[in-house]
Design an enzyme around this catalytic site. Structure first.
Site, PDB file in Angstrom:
ATOM      1  N   SER A   1      29.309  41.989  38.674  1.00  0.00           N
ATOM      2  CA  SER A   1      30.647  42.440  39.043  1.00  0.00           C
ATOM      3  C   SER A   1      30.952  43.778  38.379  1.00  0.00           C
ATOM      4  O   SER A   1      30.545  44.013  37.242  1.00  0.00           O
ATOM      5  CB  SER A   1      31.687  41.408  38.589  1.00  0.00           C
ATOM      6  OG  SER A   1      32.986  41.953  38.710  1.00  0.00           O
TER       7      SER A   1
ATOM      8  N   TYR B   1      35.038  35.846  32.468  1.00  0.00           N
ATOM      9  CA  TYR B   1      34.240  36.224  33.646  1.00  0.00           C
ATOM     10  C   TYR B   1      33.463  37.514  33.368  1.00  0.00           C
ATOM     11  O   TYR B   1      32.256  37.593  33.589  1.00  0.00           O
ATOM     12  CB  TYR B   1      35.192  36.406  34.823  1.00  0.00           C
ATOM     13  CG  TYR B   1      34.570  36.903  36.114  1.00  0.00           C
ATOM     14  CD1 TYR B   1      33.790  36.061  36.898  1.00  0.00           C
ATOM     15  CD2 TYR B   1      34.785  38.206  36.555  1.00  0.00           C
ATOM     16  CE1 TYR B   1      33.242  36.520  38.092  1.00  0.00           C
ATOM     17  CE2 TYR B   1      34.245  38.665  37.739  1.00  0.00           C
ATOM     18  CZ  TYR B   1      33.473  37.819  38.509  1.00  0.00           C
ATOM     19  OH  TYR B   1      32.925  38.274  39.687  1.00  0.00           O
TER      20      TYR B   1
END
Ligand code: NAP
Length: 231
Positions: free
Chosen positions: A144, A155
């Site tokens: 990401s 995350y």
């Protein structure tokens, strides 16, 4: 570009979002597919459509927060295929946004690391020796571009751990016929990305296939799917 017809693929998170798009592209390329989600029902319809086109498709269920299931998934994929040629580590989870950026708790880090870092790394470590022995393999680890957002730190940090694995392993893959790279899909409208995302999920293609189809031995590279948009 590489011809991957007949190659065996293990694709995680195949049921929705990015994974569903990638499954379609791999099916179009004529691959034999092993599609993972948490419940075989989630990929059943998709699998049936691909089978109707003459492809060999297996739907496997595995909860990636359970490390024993991760190992079993890898072993089952190896048993079915006799050797995975393409590993597409796509499944991930994202913890809720923390308005107070100092409040991510240890459980959120642990859960994120298990699903987003340890599970894909485990699958890489299971597949790489066979790939190297057969002198062919393509691994794509979905990362990401999340940045400067401590509100999503569990995350973000778990993706950084996966990036580190790819960067440090890559120099050891030179000359083996096996490549391993990172794919950033961009911010997409999926269950994980949410409705505010600027990009439709379809825009992950064709970029998501670039690190699969590369003929040369590029490893440890960051590919941004949005760089390859056709529109
Ligand atoms: N969407 C974005 O904006 C964006 C941006 C940057 C990076 N990414 C990355 O792109 C990848 C795909 O994201 P997405 O937006 O397509 O996500 P998504 O729509 O939420 O789909 C997640 C997929 O992963 C599976 N999955 C979720 N939790 C799991 C678990 N605990 N164990 C096993 N499988 C699980 C789901 O299977 P089930 O059917 O069983 O739920 C589903 O197939 C992820 O690595 C994500 O980090 C996405």
């Amino acid at each position: 570009m590489l011809d991957i017809a007949g190659k065996w693929v293990l694709l995680t998170g195949a049921s929705r979002g990015v994974g569903r798009q990638v499954a379609g592209a791999l099916a179009d390329a004529g691959c034999n597919l092993i599609l993972q989600s948490r419940n075989r029902e989630h990929t059943a319809e998709q699998a049936e459509l691909f089978r109707a086109r003459g492809l060999t498709v297996h739907a496997l269920a595995a909860e990636l927060s359970d490390q024993s299931r991760v190992v079993e998934l890898g072993q089952e994929a190896l048993r079915i295929s006799g050797g995975i040629d393409i590993l597409f580590n796509n499944a991930a989870i994202q913890m809720p946004w923390h308005e107070n950026m100092f409040t991510t708790d240890s459980d959120e880090f642990l859960a994120s690391y298990q699903v987003n870092s340890i599970a894909p790394i485990t699958l890489c470590n299971l597949m790489l020796p066979g790939m190297i022995e057969r002198r062919f393999g393509r691994i794509v680890n979905v990362t990401s571009g999340v940045k400067d957002m401590p509100q999503l730190m569990a995350y973000a940090a778990s993706k950084a751990a996966l990036d580190k694995y790819v960067y440090d392993m890559a120099p050891h893959l030179g000359g083996t016929g096996v490549t391993m790279n990172l794919l950033d899909p961009g911010w997409l409208r999926t269950d994980l990305g949410g409705n505010e995302a600027p990009n439709p999920v379809e825009s992950v293609l064709p970029g998501a296939m670039v690190p699969v189809l590369l003929e040369d031995g590029v490893s440890g590279k960051w590919f941004s799917a949005q760089d390859y948009r056709r529109d």
